[in-house]
Design an enzyme around this catalytic site. Structure first.
Site, PDB file in Angstrom:
ATOM      1  N   HIS A 189     -42.912  25.223 -46.503  1.00 35.24           N
ATOM      2  CA  HIS A 189     -43.645  25.911 -47.573  1.00 35.24           C
ATOM      3  C   HIS A 189     -44.130  27.302 -47.194  1.00 35.24           C
ATOM      4  O   HIS A 189     -44.841  27.936 -47.976  1.00 35.24           O
ATOM      5  CB  HIS A 189     -44.836  25.036 -47.976  1.00 35.24           C
ATOM      6  CG  HIS A 189     -45.826  24.894 -46.849  1.00 35.24           C
ATOM      7  ND1 HIS A 189     -45.541  24.202 -45.695  1.00 35.24           N
ATOM      8  CD2 HIS A 189     -47.065  25.396 -46.683  1.00 35.24           C
ATOM      9  CE1 HIS A 189     -46.566  24.279 -44.871  1.00 35.24           C
ATOM     10  NE2 HIS A 189     -47.514  24.995 -45.448  1.00 35.24           N
ATOM     11  N   ASP A 190     -43.799  27.743 -45.968  1.00 33.56           N
ATOM     12  CA  ASP A 190     -44.215  29.079 -45.537  1.00 33.56           C
ATOM     13  C   ASP A 190     -43.033  30.031 -45.388  1.00 33.56           C
ATOM     14  O   ASP A 190     -43.231  31.197 -45.042  1.00 33.56           O
ATOM     15  CB  ASP A 190     -44.926  28.997 -44.171  1.00 33.56           C
ATOM     16  CG  ASP A 190     -46.240  28.239 -44.240  1.00 33.56           C
ATOM     17  OD1 ASP A 190     -46.935  28.331 -45.272  1.00 33.56           O
ATOM     18  OD2 ASP A 190     -46.571  27.538 -43.262  1.00 33.56           O
TER      19      ASP A 190
HETATM   20  C1  GLC Z   1     -50.307  26.866 -41.738  1.00 31.15           C
HETATM   21  C2  GLC Z   1     -49.790  26.389 -43.068  1.00 31.15           C
HETATM   22  C3  GLC Z   1     -49.940  27.503 -44.054  1.00 31.15           C
HETATM   23  C4  GLC Z   1     -51.403  27.851 -44.157  1.00 31.15           C
HETATM   24  C5  GLC Z   1     -51.979  28.187 -42.794  1.00 31.15           C
HETATM   25  C6  GLC Z   1     -53.461  28.245 -42.811  1.00 31.15           C
HETATM   26  O1  GLC Z   1     -49.538  27.878 -41.217  1.00 31.15           O
HETATM   27  O2  GLC Z   1     -48.470  25.942 -42.951  1.00 31.15           O
HETATM   28  O3  GLC Z   1     -49.424  27.167 -45.303  1.00 31.15           O
HETATM   29  O4  GLC Z   1     -51.578  28.937 -45.014  1.00 31.15           O
HETATM   30  O5  GLC Z   1     -51.644  27.214 -41.839  1.00 31.15           O
HETATM   31  O6  GLC Z   1     -54.005  26.960 -42.993  1.00 31.15           O
END
Ligand code: GLC
Length: 546
Positions: free
Chosen positions: A337-338
């Site tokens: 999701h990133d």
């Molecule tokens: C991780 C998650 C991401 C989130 C970040 C801060 O990287 O995968 O989606 O924004 O942490 O919690």
């Protein structure tokens, strides 16, 4: 120890990541929910054939970072359902032999979490030290030079108590202080709460961030020449992140978490997988623990960062195999999701090859929802963008890979009921042509390729846990390897990353039966003295006499 009962489900199986907002919306508010996921369990366990789900956060949250800002670790946000629905999900999943992993977000809470409300209420509050507070420097400037991943300084001034608090991400996500024993005990209590509810494991958010330099020293400025292996993060890349994350004390915490998980594992083996963006294999591997007594696996993101070309891919696979501590289990990730969608990075042909790669390598694969139908990045108009990162730093937004799952050609693509007026992010423009239902009807669709690969993997102990043996004397644009486990037929995987036809000559391997091509148009006895691969074709061959 892992080897006593190996292989465990998390070694044999395939994990499927669900971003709950975007998977299935049962109540018609345009946002996915737990009841929606329950309705799709037959798809996951039966039609597709994965073994475990990982749910991104569904906890109560103001949604500043869409659930990664948790305001209550032991509840369910009403937008997703309630605890009873969560229990039902676990029950229904287990009935289908599907494991359920959930997201544990240990580095930070929401600024609305009751703990932070207390912590910020007075310097004398008993939870003050549950977060990272610091005075300004002598000259009144910020406590140090640490930066937030999401842009700007990592410190926010708190007027009431006259100190700064640390936030490695948004200012709405204050960092917890794991050096405080009461906080640590409370967080272990959170894990216990979900373990008692029957979850099979945790994906641990930014697992390497939780321990920082106790003296809060500046990060060194990064020498110009240092290459950033991970995607560019803007100003954040100007520093070497050696003091704001990954302090060696982190390992003691993971040993403690592992002991807790192990204490629940006798009848139901539990797993921990850490989100760790470390691209130096040696440091990355330390998260398994010197005695394999920390995380079961740190996520391996290296394939996300390379060009999908034979040499580069092989270099990573070999690099991983060479760096794994004795007895540690590997894993691979091609999307989440990133990140950009796999099909957008490598194209549809490349996505077929990538599917075969991911599902035949030695190591646990994690699939991202929608990649099995080749969902692509979606351009989101500025006024519909949701991700705070993209809003603060244009170009880094992650909405593009979080659009609603495309189930069928009905209104809202079967994600939301037809009556829903709007989905939380727009559906992809191709959703009426490209969806699960349509792809199930096409015998050679990407979805059917995934289904076959998953079924073959399930039926082949060699593919699940056999050795990885790369082949050397082959053309440079091809990556080929055998997977071999004593007592079972060995498998040969050959992947042609080029657009041109290539010919492999593997006389030592004698004959084999080609059981699957990524083009899904051949299955035949093969003479391995002359194996021809078409452009961007991958094949899976069951070897005779090995
Ligand atoms: C991780 C998650 C991401 C989130 C970040 C801060 O990287 O995968 O989606 O924004 O942490 O919690």
């Amino acid at each position: 120890m892992i080897s006593d009962h190996a292989p465990y489900w998390w070694q044999r199986g395939v994990i499927y990541q669900i971003y709950p907002r975007s998977f299935a919306d049962a109540n018609g508010d345009g946002v996915g929910d737990l009841a929606g996921i329950i309705r799709r369990l037959d798809y996951l366990a039966g039609t597709l054939g994965v073994d475990a789900l990982w749910l991104s956060p569904f906890y109560p949250s103001p949604m500043a970072d869409f659930g990664y800002d948790v305001s209550d670790y032991t509840g369910v946000d009403p937008v997703f359902g309630d605890l009873a629905t969560f229990d039902e999900l676990v029950h229904q999943a287990h009935q289908r032999d599907l494991k359920v992993m959930i997201d544990f977000v240990p580095n930070h809470t929401s600024d609305r979490h009751a703990w932070f409300q207390e912590s910020r209420s007075a310097r004398s509050n008993s939870k003050r030290d549950w977060y990272v507070w610091a005075d300004p420097r002598q000259d009144g400037s910020l406590p140090n030079n640490w930066l937030s991943v999401f842009g700007g300084p990592a410190w926010e001034w708190d007027e009431l108590t006259g100190q700064y608090y640390l936030h490695s991400f948004l200012k709405e996500q204050p960092d917890l202080n794991w050096r405080n024993p009461d906080l640590k005990a409370a967080m272990l209590g959170v894990l216990r709460f979900w373990l008692e509810r029957g979850v099979d494991g945790f994906r641990i958010d930014v697992a390497h961030f939780i321990m920082k330099d106790p003296e809060l020293r500046d990060n060194p400025v990064k020498p110009e020449a240092t290459l950033s292996i991970h995607k560019p993060l803007g100003e954040y890349d100007s520093l070497l992140h050696i003091n704001d994350q990954g302090h060696p004390d982190v390992h003691a915490v993971y040993r403690e978490i592992r002991r807790l998980l192990d204490s629940f594992s006798a009848t139901q083996p539990r797993v921990s997988i850490g989100e760790i963006h470390i691209f130096d294999w040696k440091i990355w591997a330390t998260y398994y623990g010197a005695q394999l007594d920390e995380l079961h696996m740190p996520f391996n993101f290296q394939l996300l960062e390379v060009e999908m070309a034979a040499r580069q891919v092989r270099k990573i696979v070999d690099g991983l195999e060479a760096s794994l501590p004795q007895g540690a289990w590997p894993n691979y990730v091609l999307g989440n999701h990133d990140e950009s969608r796999l099909a957008s990075l490598v194209g549809l042909g490349g996505a077929r090859l990538a599917a075969m790669l991911l599902l035949t390598l030695r190591g646990t694969p994690t699939l991202y929802y929608g990649d099995e139908i080749g969902m692509t990045d979606v351009d989101i108009p500025v006024d519909e963008q949701q991700d705070p990162w993209g809003i603060r730093m244009p170009g880094l937004g992650r909405d593009k890979c979080r659009t609603p799952m495309q189930w069928d050609s009905s209104p809202n693509a079967g994600f939301s009921p037809a009556t829903a007026r709007k989905t939380w992010l727009p559906l992809a423009p191709d959703c009426m042509q490209n969806n699960v239902k349509r792809q199930l009807e096409q015998p050679d669709s990407l979805l059917n390729l995934y289904r076959q690969l998953l079924a073959l993997r399930k039926s082949s102990p060699s593919l699940q846990t056999g050795d990885y043996l790369p082949l050397d004397a082959i053309p440079g644009n091809c990556f080929a390897y055998r997977r071999r486990l004593a007592g079972y037929p060995a498998m040969l995987v050959a992947l042609n990353f080029s657009l041109d036809e290539i010919r492999l000559n593997l006389p030592d391997l004698k004959a084999g039966r080609l059981i699957l091509s990524t083009n899904m148009d051949r299955s035949e006895q093969i003479n391995l003295g002359e194996l021809t691969l078409r452009g961007v074709e991958g094949v899976l061959i069951e070897l005779s006499g090995e």
